[in-house]
Design a protein around this motif. Structure first.
Motif, PDB file in Angstrom:
ATOM      1  N   TYR A  32     -27.470  10.084 -16.389  1.00 43.56           N
ATOM      2  CA  TYR A  32     -27.303   8.724 -15.898  1.00 43.56           C
ATOM      3  C   TYR A  32     -26.068   8.587 -15.008  1.00 43.56           C
ATOM      4  O   TYR A  32     -24.985   9.066 -15.335  1.00 43.56           O
ATOM      5  N   LYS A  99     -27.633   4.003 -15.116  1.00 42.74           N
ATOM      6  CA  LYS A  99     -28.877   4.021 -14.359  1.00 42.74           C
ATOM      7  C   LYS A  99     -29.333   5.461 -14.200  1.00 42.74           C
ATOM      8  O   LYS A  99     -28.559   6.316 -13.758  1.00 42.74           O
ATOM      9  N   TYR A 101     -33.124   8.330 -14.692  1.00 35.41           N
ATOM     10  CA  TYR A 101     -34.541   8.517 -14.961  1.00 35.41           C
ATOM     11  C   TYR A 101     -34.754   9.106 -16.359  1.00 35.41           C
ATOM     12  O   TYR A 101     -34.046  10.027 -16.768  1.00 35.41           O
ATOM     13  N   ASN A 103     -38.293  10.190 -18.535  1.00 34.49           N
ATOM     14  CA  ASN A 103     -39.756  10.287 -18.458  1.00 34.49           C
ATOM     15  C   ASN A 103     -40.278   9.776 -17.118  1.00 34.49           C
ATOM     16  O   ASN A 103     -41.292   9.063 -17.039  1.00 34.49           O
ATOM     17  N   ARG A 104     -39.540  10.100 -16.051  1.00 33.72           N
ATOM     18  CA  ARG A 104     -39.910   9.768 -14.674  1.00 33.72           C
ATOM     19  C   ARG A 104     -39.904   8.274 -14.394  1.00 33.72           C
ATOM     20  O   ARG A 104     -40.430   7.830 -13.374  1.00 33.72           O
ATOM     21  N   VAL A 105     -39.315   7.512 -15.263  1.00 37.60           N
ATOM     22  CA  VAL A 105     -39.201   6.067 -15.053  1.00 37.60           C
ATOM     23  C   VAL A 105     -37.724   5.729 -14.898  1.00 37.60           C
ATOM     24  O   VAL A 105     -36.886   6.182 -15.684  1.00 37.60           O
ATOM     25  N   LEU A 106     -37.412   4.938 -13.869  1.00 32.28           N
ATOM     26  CA  LEU A 106     -36.028   4.530 -13.662  1.00 32.28           C
ATOM     27  C   LEU A 106     -35.630   3.523 -14.733  1.00 32.28           C
ATOM     28  O   LEU A 106     -36.298   2.500 -14.921  1.00 32.28           O
ATOM     29  N   ARG A 107     -34.566   3.843 -15.407  1.00 30.12           N
ATOM     30  CA  ARG A 107     -34.060   2.978 -16.468  1.00 30.12           C
ATOM     31  C   ARG A 107     -32.680   2.458 -16.068  1.00 30.12           C
ATOM     32  O   ARG A 107     -31.905   3.155 -15.407  1.00 30.12           O
ATOM     33  N   GLU A 108     -32.379   1.264 -16.529  1.00 30.00           N
ATOM     34  CA  GLU A 108     -31.066   0.684 -16.281  1.00 30.00           C
ATOM     35  C   GLU A 108     -30.643  -0.101 -17.508  1.00 30.00           C
ATOM     36  O   GLU A 108     -31.421  -0.880 -18.066  1.00 30.00           O
TER      37      GLU A 108
END
Length: 120
Positions: A32, A99, A101, A103-108
Motif C-alpha cells: 500500500y 491505497k 491493490y 485481489n486486483r481490486v483497488l482498495r483505500e
C-alpha cells in the motif's frame, strides 16, 4: 478488519515539532501507498505527503516541503509524519490513508483523524 490508527496529535506552539504515527492492521502493509492528508475547518481534505511502497518515492504539498518528512517502517506496519517549523496554518485534522491493490481490486482506507493545533 482493516484499521489505521493514528497517534494522538495535540497543541503545539508555532515553530514547534510533532511526530504523528499511523499503525495499520488487516492489510499487507508493504502493498500500500501511504499518505497523510489534512482538513482544516471549512476546507477540503488535502494531500500533505505520500510515500511509495518501499519508501523509494515521495510527494509533498508545496506548503510543507522542507518542514515535513514522511517515512514508513514496513516491518512495523507504520507510517510517520515528522512535522517541524509548525505554523498556525498547519492546524487541521490529520488523516492517514492507505491505497493499494488487493485481489486486483483497488482498495483505500482512512484513519479516524487526529487533531493538530498550532497556536501560541
Amino acid at each position: 478488519q482493516v484499521q489505521l490508527v493514528e497517534s494522538r496529535g495535540g497543541l503545539v506552539q508555532p515553530g514547534g515539532s510533532l511526530r504523528l504515527s499511523c499503525v495499520a492492521s488487516g492489510i499487507t502493509f508493504s502493498n500500500y501507498y501511504m499518505s497523510w492528508y489534512r482538513q482544516a475547518p471549512g476546507k477540503e481534505r488535502d494531500l500533505v505527503a505520500a510515500i511509495a511502497l518501499f519508501g523509494g518515492g515521495y510527494n509533498y504539498a508545496d506548503s510543507v516541503k522542507g518542514r515535513f518528512t514522511i517515512s514508513r517502517d514496513n516491518a512495523e506496519n507504520t507510517v510517520y509524519l515528522q512535522m517541524t517549523g509548525l505554523k498556525p496554518v498547519d492546524t487541521a485534522v490529520y488523516y492517514c490513508n492507505a491505497k493499494g491493490y488487493a485481489n486486483r481490486v483497488l482498495r483505500e482506507y482512512w484513519g479516524q483523524g487526529t487533531q493538530v493545533t498550532v497556536s501560541p
